[in-house]
Design a protein around this motif. Structure first.
Motif, PDB file in Angstrom:
ATOM      1  N   THR A   1       3.156  -1.158   2.033  1.00 13.23           N
ATOM      2  CA  THR A   1       1.992  -1.617   2.812  1.00 13.23           C
ATOM      3  C   THR A   1       0.710  -1.276   2.066  1.00 13.23           C
ATOM      4  O   THR A   1      -0.336  -1.847   2.359  1.00 13.23           O
ATOM      5  N   SER A   2       0.799  -0.350   1.107  1.00 15.23           N
ATOM      6  CA  SER A   2      -0.406   0.014   0.359  1.00 15.23           C
ATOM      7  C   SER A   2      -1.038  -1.193  -0.330  1.00 15.23           C
ATOM      8  O   SER A   2      -2.243  -1.225  -0.538  1.00 15.23           O
TER       9      SER A   2
ATOM     10  N   GLU B   1      -4.984   0.497   6.180  1.00 15.81           N
ATOM     11  CA  GLU B   1      -3.854   1.428   6.110  1.00 15.81           C
ATOM     12  C   GLU B   1      -4.248   2.604   5.212  1.00 15.81           C
ATOM     13  O   GLU B   1      -5.397   2.685   4.752  1.00 15.81           O
TER      14      GLU B   1
ATOM     15  N   THR C   1      -0.362   2.598   8.677  1.00 11.17           N
ATOM     16  CA  THR C   1       0.737   2.393   7.729  1.00 11.17           C
ATOM     17  C   THR C   1       2.067   2.408   8.462  1.00 11.17           C
ATOM     18  O   THR C   1       2.907   1.523   8.273  1.00 11.17           O
TER      19      THR C   1
END
Ligand SMILES: Nc1ncnc2c1ncn2[C@@H]1O[C@H](COP(=O)(O)OP(=O)(O)OP(=O)(O)O)[C@@H](O)[C@H]1O
Ligand SMILES: [Mg+2]
Lengths: 253, 259
Positions: free
Chosen positions: B175-176, B185, B25
């Motif tokens: 980024t999730s 991630e 992440t």
């Protein structure tokens, strides 16, 4: 000594039938002017008469609508190799100083020499130091513009221009943004430049400078050069009625 | 309490996965923020360049500006999750089933998404630099590129740093969404852990804390950095005794003719 085009004996700067229009607003109408080497020419006239625009056309900060601008006999729009080198030869000092805020006084004077003239950093520094000294700003080489007074900023701006070894210097109301007590320090630097033989075109409202320092005074009105004469004639017995009126107004007579 | 025991167990049992997730992440969001900033800077420099006199270059400039404007609108106007799917599967579609490696794909997606936002941030930053400095640079013969690189961009970077930090923090959270294409991630690992222990709430609680720790520390660090960059507000008076170079005088290259 500056390297220069010695083959040319005519005027350094010559404006022929210069016109400039912004939209349908005619700002310069048929300007003709020539400036010889070593001459100090002052440009006076009321606000909006086109003085700045004329000066800005000379280094192509504004593009003329028509007419020619010759530098040592060469048309600057068609016969010159590099606009950038030309601009380095014709320095300009602005009312608002226009220093680079992210650089110290010294860096302001070095960057152009290194990037435009390709001088070495050491040489550029030495030259910058020389001119910062000349304008009395050597002590402040490490100061950023935000840390300087208006008069000091303007002197650094003059040193920055000088560091480029210009052949001609254009001044657009260099003292108009200054507090009254700082006008003198800038004018005295300009005076010494004038005496050293630098070719200068100076737009100013400082009538004493026009009268005492310049070789010629150009009076502009509504986009034309109304009168172009020696300070003696302009200030004592101007030929044109408009010149007389303008001077009466600004000199409070 | 059972809840805290579960949470502790998850942390102990799955810490290698969780740390890997945190690592990816951070990696993806850091690299993407930097690339996004570079995209934004280039877009900003191109969009503020004066129009060329050359007709061909002028036309080219206009076309590029339209492309940049479209890019900014499209990427700001659609969800990144959808962008991820379209780019990832679009590539697979175009190449008859070849898929992109996941982490680089993730970096690519977040970068161009960030770039669209940065382009606007940078443009605002450039516009806010007073016009006088551009003219000052032009008057000594500097080109647009030189002016941008040496004068404008350093000031813009300093001014937009808070916005850039903000984008970085947003990226850590956003980024999730890359889990939709399976990038490994943190959020992706949460899904894996949950499917093993069936403790959905506890698992996502741990992940939630991890996200918060990341954003909180990064925010503090960046703020310190911003303070440091604001710089000192004093300068050293140049003295002649301690600094020998003060005495240097040279004759050549003068602006003042002496003939
Ligand atoms: N970029 C521009 N776009 C449109 N009009 C302009 C522009 N620059 C100048 N003008 C107009 O041109 C005219 C002449 O302006 P200029 O700045 O040359 O006058 P000036 O003689 O320098 O006046 P001042 O003493 O106030 O500086 C003014 O009416 C001004 O509004
Ligand atoms: Mg003016």
């Amino acid at each position: 000594m500056t390297e220069r085009n010695n083959s040319h004996s005519g005027p350094v700067i010559e404006l022929r039938n210069l016109r400039k229009r912004f939209g349908d607003h005619e700002v310069l109408l048929d300007i003709n002017l020539s400036v010889n080497r070593g001459e100090v020419v002052t440009i006076i006239g009321s606000s909006g008469s086109g003085k700045s625009t004329m000066l800005r056309c000379i280094n192509l900060l504004e593009t003329p609508t028509s007419g020619e601008i010759l530098y040592n006999g060469k048309n600057i729009q068609t016969e010159i190799d590099s606009l950038y080198r030309y601009r380095a030869r014709v320095g300009m000092v602005f009312q608002q100083f226009n220093l680079f805020n992210n650089m110290t006084a010294l860096e302001n004077c070095v960057i152009g020499q290194v990037k435009v003239l390709k001088r070495s950093r050491d040489e550029a520094r030495a030259i910058a130091m020389e001119y910062l000294d000349k304008v009395g700003m050597k002590q402040f080489i490490n100061a950023k513009p935000a840390q300087l007074s208006g008069g000091q900023k303007q002197r650094v701006a003059i040193a920055r221009s000088l560091s480029m070894s210009p052949e001609v210097m254009l001044f657009d109301e260099p003292t108009s943004a200054l507090d009254p007590e700082m006008v003198g320090e800038v004018l005295s630097v300009m005076k010494s430049l004038a005496q050293s033989g630098l070719t200068m075109l100076v737009v100013t409202h400082e009538m004493s400078f026009a009268r005492d320092v310049s070789d010629r005074v150009v009076f502009m009105d509504k986009g034309v050069i109304e009168e172009d004469n020696t300070p003696e004639v302009i200030f004592n017995h101007p030929e044109k009625e408009r010149t007389r009126e303008f001077l009466a107004r600004v000199l409070g007579k | 309490m059972q809840f805290f025991r579960d949470v502790a167990n998850i942390a102990i049992k799955y810490y290698p996965d969780l740390l890997r997730g945190v690592g990816f992440t951070l990696l993806i969001s850091l690299i993407s923020t930097v690339i996004g900033l570079i995209i934004g800077l280039l877009a900003g420099i191109i969009r503020t360049a004066p129009e060329s006199k050359n007709r061909f270059i002028k036309t080219l400039q206009r076309i590029i500006n339209i492309i940049i404007a479209a890019y900014v609108e499209i990427f700001r106007g659609t969800p990144m999750m959808v962008q991820a799917m379209v780019i990832y599967w679009g590539y697979a579609f175009a190449t008859d089933g070849v898929t992109l490696p996941l982490v680089p794909a993730g970096i690519f997606i977040v970068s161009i998404n960030t770039g669209a936002y940065m382009a606007e941030i940078v443009r605002g930053g450039i516009i806010s630099i007073d016009k006088g400095q551009f003219e000052g640079a032009a008057a000594i013969g500097m080109t647009h590129w030189q002016t941008m690189f040496h004068v404008v961009i350093p000031q813009v970077l300093r001014n937009i740093l808070p916005s850039v930090s903000n984008e970085f923090v947003i990226n850590i959270k956003d980024t999730s969404v890359l889990n939709v294409i399976g990038v490994t991630e943190l959020y992706y690992f949460a899904g894996i852990i949950k499917r093993q222990n069936f403790q959905t709430f506890q698992t996502y609680f741990v992940v939630c804390i991890l996200y918060f720790i990341m954003t909180y520390t990064i925010t503090r660090l960046l703020r310190l950095f911003e303070k440091k960059l604001a710089g000192k507000d004093t300068y050293v008076i140049f003295g002649s005794q301690t600094a020998p170079e003060a005495e240097i005088h040279i004759d050549k290259g003068g602006a003042v003719p002496n003939d």
